[in-house]
Motif scaffolding. Structure first.
Motif, PDB file in Angstrom:
ATOM      1  N   ASN A 107      74.345 -55.116 -61.928  1.00 33.52           N
ATOM      2  CA  ASN A 107      73.565 -56.302 -62.252  1.00 33.52           C
ATOM      3  C   ASN A 107      73.031 -56.309 -63.685  1.00 33.52           C
ATOM      4  O   ASN A 107      72.738 -57.379 -64.207  1.00 33.52           O
ATOM      5  N   VAL A 108      72.919 -55.134 -64.301  1.00 35.10           N
ATOM      6  CA  VAL A 108      72.463 -55.091 -65.710  1.00 35.10           C
ATOM      7  C   VAL A 108      73.599 -54.650 -66.641  1.00 35.10           C
ATOM      8  O   VAL A 108      73.975 -55.397 -67.554  1.00 35.10           O
ATOM      9  N   VAL A 109      74.171 -53.463 -66.403  1.00 32.30           N
ATOM     10  CA  VAL A 109      75.200 -52.956 -67.327  1.00 32.30           C
ATOM     11  C   VAL A 109      76.403 -53.912 -67.366  1.00 32.30           C
ATOM     12  O   VAL A 109      76.913 -54.241 -68.443  1.00 32.30           O
ATOM     13  N   CYS A 110      76.821 -54.396 -66.209  1.00 30.69           N
ATOM     14  CA  CYS A 110      77.944 -55.357 -66.190  1.00 30.69           C
ATOM     15  C   CYS A 110      77.582 -56.613 -66.982  1.00 30.69           C
ATOM     16  O   CYS A 110      78.425 -57.178 -67.692  1.00 30.69           O
ATOM     17  N   SER A 111      76.332 -57.040 -66.859  1.00 32.81           N
ATOM     18  CA  SER A 111      75.916 -58.234 -67.599  1.00 32.81           C
ATOM     19  C   SER A 111      75.953 -57.971 -69.096  1.00 32.81           C
ATOM     20  O   SER A 111      76.343 -58.844 -69.882  1.00 32.81           O
ATOM     21  N   ALA A 112      75.562 -56.750 -69.509  1.00 36.64           N
ATOM     22  CA  ALA A 112      75.632 -56.400 -70.935  1.00 36.64           C
ATOM     23  C   ALA A 112      77.083 -56.473 -71.418  1.00 36.64           C
ATOM     24  O   ALA A 112      77.350 -56.969 -72.523  1.00 36.64           O
ATOM     25  N   ASN A 113      78.003 -56.002 -70.590  1.00 40.71           N
ATOM     26  CA  ASN A 113      79.422 -56.072 -70.982  1.00 40.71           C
ATOM     27  C   ASN A 113      79.875 -57.522 -71.150  1.00 40.71           C
ATOM     28  O   ASN A 113      80.647 -57.849 -72.063  1.00 40.71           O
ATOM     29  N   VAL A 114      79.382 -58.395 -70.276  1.00 39.15           N
ATOM     30  CA  VAL A 114      79.761 -59.814 -70.368  1.00 39.15           C
ATOM     31  C   VAL A 114      79.129 -60.444 -71.615  1.00 39.15           C
ATOM     32  O   VAL A 114      79.796 -61.184 -72.349  1.00 39.15           O
ATOM     33  N   VAL A 115      77.874 -60.133 -71.861  1.00 37.48           N
ATOM     34  CA  VAL A 115      77.208 -60.696 -73.054  1.00 37.48           C
ATOM     35  C   VAL A 115      77.909 -60.202 -74.324  1.00 37.48           C
ATOM     36  O   VAL A 115      78.180 -60.989 -75.245  1.00 37.48           O
ATOM     37  N   ASN A 116      78.214 -58.916 -74.386  1.00 37.63           N
ATOM     38  CA  ASN A 116      78.952 -58.391 -75.555  1.00 37.63           C
ATOM     39  C   ASN A 116      80.232 -59.194 -75.791  1.00 37.63           C
ATOM     40  O   ASN A 116      80.532 -59.602 -76.912  1.00 37.63           O
ATOM     41  N   ALA A 117      80.984 -59.388 -74.717  1.00 36.25           N
ATOM     42  CA  ALA A 117      82.267 -60.092 -74.861  1.00 36.25           C
ATOM     43  C   ALA A 117      82.044 -61.545 -75.284  1.00 36.25           C
ATOM     44  O   ALA A 117      82.804 -62.083 -76.094  1.00 36.25           O
TER      45      ALA A 117
END
Ligand SMILES: NC(=O)c1ccc[n+]([C@@H]2O[C@H](COP(=O)([O-])OP(=O)(O)OC[C@H]3O[C@@H](n4cnc5c(N)ncnc54)[C@H](O)[C@@H]3O)[C@@H](O)[C@H]2O)c1
Length: 347
Positions: free
Chosen positions: A111-121
């Motif tokens: 819920n957090v790290v995956c979201s960071a990956n999406v925001v980065n992309a």
């Protein structure tokens, strides 16, 4: 031309340009329903899902689907690079609020790290706007009905994760100019909901229990209050967020509330129509917010959100859909902490 006509014109132009919308969590309740809606509206839809909480059969054949775990950021980048999405709806999450204290790592990774990956992309591949589904859980016990301005004091790791991503999006906008909008739904129901997970989606759990001739389980005395809304009323407001109201946050959901006992009795009533005769049993009380529902004035005024959920009809539709689905195993999870785990969740 009034503002609504102006918006329709912009959206029509967007469609002519065949804008590409990437949806994470495309196999889940929100993702599957919204993908179909956007495809029917003429958008290109790219879907990402690792099928940890959704089913491939829920994904429309027209979706350009990538079975990717959002934790694998190289794969995430590859999908963004290949498909060049204009907009991203980030729905993927593991939304098991009551379970989240026992699966902290899994919760924060998904819920957090995956979201960071999406925001980065989104930043690195020039996405115009990201729309993120947070949750009513950010308000904690709060003071219902929750308005968007109320303090966010989440009471469990799931709510903390959602709140963290909300704050991260604000920073990403300041640092990199990434536009965003935040939606805080609550208790959404409808077809394509995962009814085979024992930890979440209470109406779905009761439908599965009915179909398996098991008693419907209620935590505690069942006086908890929730408001259930049918996913079908979210489609148009979700679409409008693609263009409108950057940086804004909206509660979304039903105004009509139910006690958990009332909702369970409604499932029993509909189950009988389908030939099942479930009983209701009460389990030990669990730690959860007793009364939780939101104020939706802002979404009604700005997004023309109108919830017309008839819960009985929605439950009927879900039974019809569920009976046509293949048999799935019930999801059990590996706990990271077993201290104070409720007896009903012990394996
Ligand atoms: N349904 C509700 O009542 C509700 C209420 C408040 C907030 N939300 C939020 O809305 C969003 C969508 O909810 P939903 O009900 O559709 O959930 P869902 O579980 O039906 O769908 C989520 C999808 O995300 C996928 N997913 C999870 N982790 C992933 C990962 N690491 N990589 C790739 N895919 C992954 C799952 O496989 C699943 O298909 C979630 O963010 C949820 O927190 C939902």
């Amino acid at each position: 031309m009034n503002s609504r006509e102006y918006l329709d014109t912009i959206l029509a132009k967007e469609i002519q340009n065949m804008k590409t919308v990437l949806i994470t969590g495309a196999a889940g309740l929100l993702g599957a329903n919204f993908s179909k809606y956007l495809l029917d509206e003429g958008y290109n839809v790219v879907g990402i899902d690792d099928l940890s909480g959704g089913f491939k059969s829920s994904i429309d054949d027209r979706v350009d689907f990538y079975e990717v775990d959002l934790k694998d950021y190289d794969d995430v980048d590859r999908v963004f690079k290949t498909t060049s999405p204009d907009y991203v709806y980030h729905f993927a999450a593991y939304a098991a609020e009551g379970l989240s204290p026992y699966i902290r790592r899994y919760n924060y990774m998904n819920n957090v790290v995956c979201s960071a990956n999406v925001v980065n992309a989104c930043v690195n591949f020039g996405v115009e706007k990201i729309i993120f589904t947070s949750s009513m859980a950010v308000y904690g016990e709060g003071n219902p009905p929750y308005t968007e301005e109320q303090p966010q004091i989440p009471e469990d790791p799931y709510g903390i994760a959602k709140y963290a991503v909300e704050m991260d999006l604000k920073l990403a906008k300041e640092h990199f100019g990434l536009d965003y909008a935040i939606v805080r739904p609550h208790n959404v129901v409808g077809t394509y909901q995962n009814i085979w997970d024992r930890y979440r989606n209470v109406i779905g759990i009761w439908i599965r229990q009915s179909m398996r001739n098991e008693p419907l389980t209620i935590f505690g005395d069942g006086t908890q209050i929730r408001a259930f809304s049918d996913i079908k009323f979210y489609m148009e407001p979700f679409k409008r967020l693609m263009i409108e109201y950057p940086g804004e946050t909206f509660n979304i959901g039903a105004d009509k509330d139910w006690t958990i006992n009332e909702a369970a009795n409604l499932v029993v009533k509909v189950a009988r129509e389908f030939g099942y005769e479930p009983n209701i049993i009460h389990l030990e009380k669990r730690k959860e917010v007793h009364t939780a529902y939101s104020d939706h004035t802002k979404a009604k005024e700005l997004l023309d959100f109108y919830d017309d959920t008839n819960l009985e009809d929605t439950i009927r539709e879900m039974f019809t859909w569920a009976e046509a689905q293949p048999v799935h195993d019930v999801k059990y999870i590996d706990y990271e902490i077993e201290k104070n785990l409720y007896t009903f969740w012990k394996k």
